[in-house]
Design an enzyme around this catalytic site. Structure first.
Site, PDB file in Angstrom:
ATOM      1  N   GLU A   1      -2.924  -4.715  -3.051  1.00  0.00           N
ATOM      2  CA  GLU A   1      -3.371  -5.681  -4.066  1.00  0.00           C
ATOM      3  C   GLU A   1      -3.480  -5.024  -5.434  1.00  0.00           C
ATOM      4  O   GLU A   1      -3.121  -5.610  -6.449  1.00  0.00           O
ATOM      5  CB  GLU A   1      -4.743  -6.260  -3.670  1.00  0.00           C
ATOM      6  CG  GLU A   1      -4.742  -7.052  -2.370  1.00  0.00           C
ATOM      7  CD  GLU A   1      -5.020  -6.202  -1.130  1.00  0.00           C
ATOM      8  OE1 GLU A   1      -4.634  -5.005  -1.105  1.00  0.00           O
ATOM      9  OE2 GLU A   1      -5.628  -6.728  -0.194  1.00  0.00           O
TER      10      GLU A   1
ATOM     11  N   CYS B   1      -4.182   0.617  -2.460  1.00  0.00           N
ATOM     12  CA  CYS B   1      -3.990  -0.633  -1.717  1.00  0.00           C
ATOM     13  C   CYS B   1      -2.888  -1.484  -2.352  1.00  0.00           C
ATOM     14  O   CYS B   1      -2.598  -1.369  -3.548  1.00  0.00           O
ATOM     15  CB  CYS B   1      -5.267  -1.461  -1.740  1.00  0.00           C
ATOM     16  SG  CYS B   1      -6.636  -0.773  -0.806  1.00  0.00           S
TER      17      CYS B   1
ATOM     18  N   ASN C   1       0.830  -1.204   0.000  1.00  0.00           N
ATOM     19  CA  ASN C   1       0.000   0.000   0.000  1.00  0.00           C
ATOM     20  C   ASN C   1       0.860   1.248   0.000  1.00  0.00           C
ATOM     21  O   ASN C   1       1.907   1.307   0.650  1.00  0.00           O
ATOM     22  CB  ASN C   1      -1.056   0.007   1.115  1.00  0.00           C
ATOM     23  CG  ASN C   1      -0.536  -0.285   2.499  1.00  0.00           C
ATOM     24  OD1 ASN C   1       0.406  -1.028   2.682  1.00  0.00           O
ATOM     25  ND2 ASN C   1      -1.156   0.317   3.490  1.00  0.00           N
TER      26      ASN C   1
ATOM     27  N   GLU D   1       0.376   5.184   0.619  1.00  0.00           N
ATOM     28  CA  GLU D   1      -0.555   6.207   1.118  1.00  0.00           C
ATOM     29  C   GLU D   1      -0.127   7.601   0.653  1.00  0.00           C
ATOM     30  O   GLU D   1       0.973   7.798   0.126  1.00  0.00           O
ATOM     31  CB  GLU D   1      -0.650   6.099   2.646  1.00  0.00           C
ATOM     32  CG  GLU D   1      -1.237   4.743   3.042  1.00  0.00           C
ATOM     33  CD  GLU D   1      -1.525   4.610   4.535  1.00  0.00           C
ATOM     34  OE1 GLU D   1      -1.091   5.466   5.328  1.00  0.00           O
ATOM     35  OE2 GLU D   1      -2.213   3.627   4.878  1.00  0.00           O
TER      36      GLU D   1
ATOM     37  N   CYS E   1      -9.982  -5.672   0.198  1.00  0.00           N
ATOM     38  CA  CYS E   1     -11.158  -4.792   0.230  1.00  0.00           C
ATOM     39  C   CYS E   1     -11.981  -4.960  -1.058  1.00  0.00           C
ATOM     40  O   CYS E   1     -11.520  -5.555  -2.044  1.00  0.00           O
ATOM     41  CB  CYS E   1     -10.731  -3.340   0.417  1.00  0.00           C
ATOM     42  SG  CYS E   1     -10.113  -2.554  -1.082  1.00  0.00           S
TER      43      CYS E   1
ATOM     44  N   CYS F   1     -10.412  -3.705  -4.334  1.00  0.00           N
ATOM     45  CA  CYS F   1      -9.358  -4.598  -4.838  1.00  0.00           C
ATOM     46  C   CYS F   1      -9.957  -5.866  -5.422  1.00  0.00           C
ATOM     47  O   CYS F   1      -9.470  -6.385  -6.433  1.00  0.00           O
ATOM     48  CB  CYS F   1      -8.360  -4.932  -3.732  1.00  0.00           C
ATOM     49  SG  CYS F   1      -7.310  -3.517  -3.319  1.00  0.00           S
TER      50      CYS F   1
HETATM   51  N1  THU Z   1      -5.316  -1.564   2.408  1.00  0.00           N
HETATM   52  C1  THU Z   1      -4.748  -2.401   1.485  1.00  0.00           C
HETATM   53  O1  THU Z   1      -3.602  -2.196   1.066  1.00  0.00           O
HETATM   54  N2  THU Z   1      -5.472  -3.450   1.064  1.00  0.00           N
HETATM   55  C2  THU Z   1      -6.756  -3.740   1.445  1.00  0.00           C
HETATM   56  O2  THU Z   1      -7.365  -4.668   0.925  1.00  0.00           O
HETATM   57  C3  THU Z   1      -7.390  -2.932   2.477  1.00  0.00           C
HETATM   58  C4  THU Z   1      -6.637  -1.752   2.955  1.00  0.00           C
HETATM   59  C5  THU Z   1      -4.552  -0.394   2.850  1.00  0.00           C
HETATM   60  C6  THU Z   1      -5.103   0.921   2.403  1.00  0.00           C
HETATM   61  C7  THU Z   1      -4.584   1.848   3.466  1.00  0.00           C
HETATM   62  O3  THU Z   1      -3.272   2.267   3.102  1.00  0.00           O
HETATM   63  C8  THU Z   1      -4.482   0.986   4.711  1.00  0.00           C
HETATM   64  O4  THU Z   1      -4.533  -0.361   4.258  1.00  0.00           O
HETATM   65  C9  THU Z   1      -5.610   1.217   5.706  1.00  0.00           C
HETATM   66  O5  THU Z   1      -6.850   1.090   5.105  1.00  0.00           O
END
Ligand code: THU
Length: 160
Positions: free
Chosen positions: A75, A73, A62, A64, A112, A115
């Site tokens: 994935e 994210c 991920n 940010e 999520c 994704c």
């Molecule tokens: N996140 C992912 O990388 N994958 C997911 O399937 C759910 C959430 C990340 C996004 C964000 O940077 C952090 O987790 C908190 O939501």
């Protein structure tokens, strides 16, 4: 009116040692990717690793952003990297792991919804399922045989 039951089967492994060796290695790549995540805001780090039919492993984590919605994210970072760099390859499996600097992540962390939609696109494109394995920091791993097993009634390109 008819009622229809939608069923999904998942497999639960006690830890990564129960997985086939190639998937154990894939999960280790996901751990490494996870530890390199850029997650200064949520402190929740996620790593994803894909294995292609060529044997190549593609990872993502991920990313940010101070403008929160601009982040992505793990994935999707991984699957778009595979789509961008190996457009003709078949994606066989994806391993996902998450950890947090704020609390223990003891349960498997499922991808999520956004994704799932993104991964579903590639299952459709390649006309072959992608096995998904997900865990927390360590411990139990959940496997599904195909992304669409965890995205029933998915939106797809046949609707367009
Ligand atoms: N996140 C992912 O990388 N994958 C997911 O399937 C759910 C959430 C990340 C996004 C964000 O940077 C952090 O987790 C908190 O939501």
């Amino acid at each position: 009116m008819i009622e229809k039951e939608l069923k999904t089967t998942i497999q639960i492994f006690d830890d990564i040692n129960e997985l086939p060796l190639s998937i154990q290695n894939l999960m280790k790549s996901a751990f490494e990717a996870r530890d390199n995540a850029y997650a200064p805001y949520s402190k929740f780090k996620v790593g994803a690793a894909l294995i292609l039919d060529t044997g190549e492993v593609v990872t993502g984590n991920n990313q940010e952003n101070a403008s929160f919605p601009s982040g992505l994210c793990a994935e999707r970072t991984a699957i778009y990297a595979a789509g961008a760099n190996y457009p003709k390859a078949i994606i066989k499996a994806m391993a996902i792991s998450a950890t947090s600097e704020k609390h223990d992540v003891l349960e498997p962390i499922a991808p999520c919804g956004a994704c799932r939609q993104a991964i579903a696109e590639y299952e459709q494109k390649q006309e072959q399922p992608i096995e998904i394995y997900f865990t927390g920091t360590a411990g139990k791993v959940i496997k599904v045989d195909a992304l669409l097993d965890i995205l029933p009634l998915a939106f797809n390109n046949k609707f367009l």
